[in-house]
Design a protein around this motif. Structure first.
Motif, mmCIF file in Angstrom:
data_model
loop_
_atom_site.group_PDB
_atom_site.id
_atom_site.type_symbol
_atom_site.label_atom_id
_atom_site.label_comp_id
_atom_site.label_asym_id
_atom_site.label_seq_id
_atom_site.Cartn_x
_atom_site.Cartn_y
_atom_site.Cartn_z
ATOM 1 N N ARG A 83 42.818 51.407 84.157
ATOM 2 C CA ARG A 83 41.944 50.897 83.104
ATOM 3 C C ARG A 83 42.387 49.511 82.643
ATOM 4 N NH1 ARG A 83 40.151 53.437 77.969
ATOM 5 N NH2 ARG A 83 42.373 53.335 77.476
ATOM 6 N N PRO A 84 41.480 48.542 82.607
ATOM 7 C CA PRO A 84 41.838 47.200 82.140
ATOM 8 C C PRO A 84 42.482 47.198 80.751
ATOM 9 C CG PRO A 84 39.695 47.143 83.183
ATOM 10 C CD PRO A 84 40.072 48.586 83.082
ATOM 11 N N ALA A 85 42.018 48.056 79.847
ATOM 12 C CA ALA A 85 42.586 48.109 78.499
ATOM 13 C C ALA A 85 44.036 48.560 78.543
ATOM 14 C CB ALA A 85 41.770 49.047 77.611
ATOM 15 N N ASP A 86 44.352 49.523 79.404
ATOM 16 C CA ASP A 86 45.727 49.989 79.544
ATOM 17 C C ASP A 86 46.611 48.888 80.135
ATOM 18 O OD1 ASP A 86 45.255 52.527 78.511
ATOM 19 O OD2 ASP A 86 44.737 53.357 80.471
ATOM 20 N N ARG A 87 46.079 48.203 81.143
ATOM 21 C CA ARG A 87 46.859 47.134 81.777
ATOM 22 C C ARG A 87 47.112 46.000 80.792
ATOM 23 N NH1 ARG A 87 42.785 46.584 86.406
ATOM 24 N NH2 ARG A 87 43.698 44.539 86.731
ATOM 25 N N LEU A 88 46.094 45.630 80.028
ATOM 26 C CA LEU A 88 46.280 44.565 79.050
ATOM 27 C C LEU A 88 47.264 44.987 77.967
ATOM 28 C CD1 LEU A 88 45.468 41.731 78.139
ATOM 29 C CD2 LEU A 88 43.574 42.758 76.855
ATOM 30 N N ALA A 89 47.196 46.239 77.553
ATOM 31 C CA ALA A 89 48.137 46.738 76.548
ATOM 32 C C ALA A 89 49.572 46.649 77.048
ATOM 33 C CB ALA A 89 47.793 48.177 76.172
ATOM 34 N N ARG A 139 43.859 39.017 86.257
ATOM 35 C CA ARG A 139 43.167 40.154 86.864
ATOM 36 C C ARG A 139 42.750 41.177 85.817
ATOM 37 N NH1 ARG A 139 46.955 39.372 91.117
ATOM 38 N NH2 ARG A 139 48.390 40.877 90.186
ATOM 39 N N ALA A 140 43.650 41.453 84.870
ATOM 40 C CA ALA A 140 43.325 42.440 83.838
ATOM 41 C C ALA A 140 42.115 42.000 83.022
ATOM 42 C CB ALA A 140 44.535 42.664 82.924
ATOM 43 N N LEU A 141 42.092 40.729 82.629
ATOM 44 C CA LEU A 141 40.966 40.230 81.847
ATOM 45 C C LEU A 141 39.683 40.189 82.679
ATOM 46 C CD1 LEU A 141 42.722 37.359 79.866
ATOM 47 C CD2 LEU A 141 41.721 39.434 78.890
ATOM 48 N N LEU A 193 43.611 43.792 71.874
ATOM 49 C CA LEU A 193 42.410 44.514 72.280
ATOM 50 C C LEU A 193 41.234 44.165 71.377
ATOM 51 C CD1 LEU A 193 43.854 48.011 73.262
ATOM 52 C CD2 LEU A 193 43.326 46.052 74.723
ATOM 53 N N ALA A 194 41.506 43.882 70.117
ATOM 54 C CA ALA A 194 40.429 43.427 69.231
ATOM 55 C C ALA A 194 39.892 42.073 69.694
ATOM 56 C CB ALA A 194 40.932 43.333 67.796
ATOM 57 N N ALA A 195 40.787 41.243 70.234
ATOM 58 C CA ALA A 195 40.370 39.912 70.700
ATOM 59 C C ALA A 195 39.403 40.002 71.873
ATOM 60 C CB ALA A 195 41.588 39.083 71.083
ATOM 61 N N VAL A 196 39.534 41.063 72.678
ATOM 62 C CA VAL A 196 38.615 41.225 73.812
ATOM 63 C C VAL A 196 37.520 42.232 73.473
ATOM 64 C CG1 VAL A 196 40.346 40.575 75.513
ATOM 65 C CG2 VAL A 196 40.067 42.992 74.917
ATOM 66 N N ARG A 197 37.464 42.602 72.188
ATOM 67 C CA ARG A 197 36.399 43.462 71.652
ATOM 68 C C ARG A 197 36.319 44.811 72.361
ATOM 69 N NH1 ARG A 197 34.996 38.228 71.812
ATOM 70 N NH2 ARG A 197 34.218 37.234 69.914
ATOM 71 N N THR A 198 37.476 45.480 72.446
ATOM 72 C CA THR A 198 37.506 46.823 73.002
ATOM 73 C C THR A 198 38.324 47.700 72.070
ATOM 74 O OG1 THR A 198 37.839 48.090 75.060
ATOM 75 C CG2 THR A 198 39.603 46.610 74.394
ATOM 76 N N PRO A 199 38.006 48.967 71.911
ATOM 77 C CA PRO A 199 38.748 49.840 71.007
ATOM 78 C C PRO A 199 40.197 50.020 71.442
ATOM 79 C CG PRO A 199 36.642 50.814 71.604
ATOM 80 C CD PRO A 199 36.851 49.649 72.514
ATOM 81 N N ALA A 200 41.097 50.035 70.476
ATOM 82 C CA ALA A 200 42.522 50.224 70.772
ATOM 83 C C ALA A 200 42.862 51.704 70.720
ATOM 84 C CB ALA A 200 43.366 49.441 69.782
ATOM 85 N N GLN A 201 42.120 52.499 71.487
ATOM 86 C CA GLN A 201 42.314 53.944 71.474
ATOM 87 C C GLN A 201 42.814 54.433 72.825
ATOM 88 O OE1 GLN A 201 38.561 55.612 70.343
ATOM 89 N NE2 GLN A 201 38.680 54.885 68.234
ATOM 90 N N ALA A 202 43.763 55.372 72.773
ATOM 91 C CA ALA A 202 44.256 56.050 73.976
ATOM 92 C C ALA A 202 44.768 55.088 75.037
ATOM 93 C CB ALA A 202 43.158 56.932 74.566
ATOM 94 N N VAL A 203 45.445 54.016 74.610
ATOM 95 C CA VAL A 203 46.051 53.121 75.589
ATOM 96 C C VAL A 203 47.474 53.575 75.874
ATOM 97 C CG1 VAL A 203 44.640 51.142 74.959
ATOM 98 C CG2 VAL A 203 46.802 51.528 73.764
ATOM 99 N N VAL A 204 47.973 53.228 77.051
ATOM 100 C CA VAL A 204 49.325 53.629 77.428
ATOM 101 C C VAL A 204 50.343 52.854 76.596
ATOM 102 C CG1 VAL A 204 48.685 54.236 79.779
ATOM 103 C CG2 VAL A 204 49.365 51.894 79.261
ATOM 104 N N THR A 205 51.522 53.442 76.432
ATOM 105 C CA THR A 205 52.592 52.782 75.687
ATOM 106 C C THR A 205 53.693 52.353 76.636
ATOM 107 O OG1 THR A 205 53.622 54.933 75.242
ATOM 108 C CG2 THR A 205 52.130 54.036 73.561
#
Length: 232
Positions: A83-89, A139-141, A193-205
């Motif tokens: 998931r891109p959100a997980d990778r960005l996190a 790539r993530a973005l 994640l707010a900057a890319v307008r996606t929810p910061a939910q259930a991302v990997v740590t």
């Protein structure tokens, strides 16, 4: 165990590199002489040159090893993360943590490219390594935008802004400050994640044990919360 830079029984190469990072970060590469390094580690100038061919070669080696360590660690962290959100996190939290835990090494990595001779093999190599690391962010973005998971007007500006936020911890983070490193990383992930307008939910740590280890980071400024075995 704190490394005594003047202890002649300790590893000379490690002492020289630790002193170099300390001096390059505090007073700048240009203002640091071989004589300064020799004094810091209780050696002669000739003794320094027995271990390094030149001051510039020493800087290049520090930057090369550190950049490769960052690239390798990032590749391991992102392996099998889709998931891109997980990778960005993970990219945000890892870059933040590396700069917080190794502030002097990262200041040298980030600020002393200008000190390498333009057009030299070392200069070109470090630029290529930086590009290889930043490719993970690109790539993530791009994948997030392509999958409509991210809404970004300018991917380059977003990447630069997020990376600058992360690298800034080398200047202000303190282990005894108001926020723990984990709290800083979590807040930065939320901001990113707010900057890319996606929810910061259930991302990997981030697992701090996966971060690159820089053994020459001056121990008097290092307060690493990772397990002892992860720092060896």
């Amino acid at each position: 165990m704190i490394l005594d830079l003047t202890d002649r029984d300790a590893d000379a190469s490690l002492r020289i590199r630790t002193a170099a990072v300390l001096l390059f970060a505090r007073q700048g590469y240009a203002a640091t002489s071989i004589r300064d390094l020799a004094k810091a580690v209780n050696m002669t100038n000739a003794g320094i040159y027995h271990h390094v061919s030149s001051k510039e070669a020493l800087l290049a080696d520090l930057m090369r090893v550190a950049q490769r360590g960052l690239i390798d660690a990032t590749g391991r962290m992102l392996a099998n993360v889709e998931r891109p959100a997980d990778r960005l996190a993970l990219l945000i939290s890892s870059l933040t943590a590396v700069h917080a835990l190794s502030p002097m090494t990262t200041r040298v990595m980030d600020g002393e490219l200008r000190s390498l001779t333009p057009g030299s093999t070392a200069h070109d190599e470090i630029i290529a390594l930086r590009d290889a690391y930043e490719a993970h962010w690109k790539r993530a973005l791009a994948d997030g935008v392509s999958a409509t998971a991210f809404r970004v007007a300018d991917q380059k500006l977003t990447r630069l802004a997020l990376m600058s936020m992360c690298t800034g911890t080398s200047e202000w983070y303190r282990p005894d400050g108001d926020s723990t490193l984990e709290q800083v990383c979590a807040e930065f992930v939320t901001i990113g994640l707010a900057a890319v307008r996606t929810p910061a939910q259930a991302v990997v740590t981030l697992d701090l044990a996966l971060l690159p280890d820089f053994p020459w980071e001056p121990p008097d400024v290092r307060n690493d919360p990772r397990p002892d075995e992860a720092r060896r």
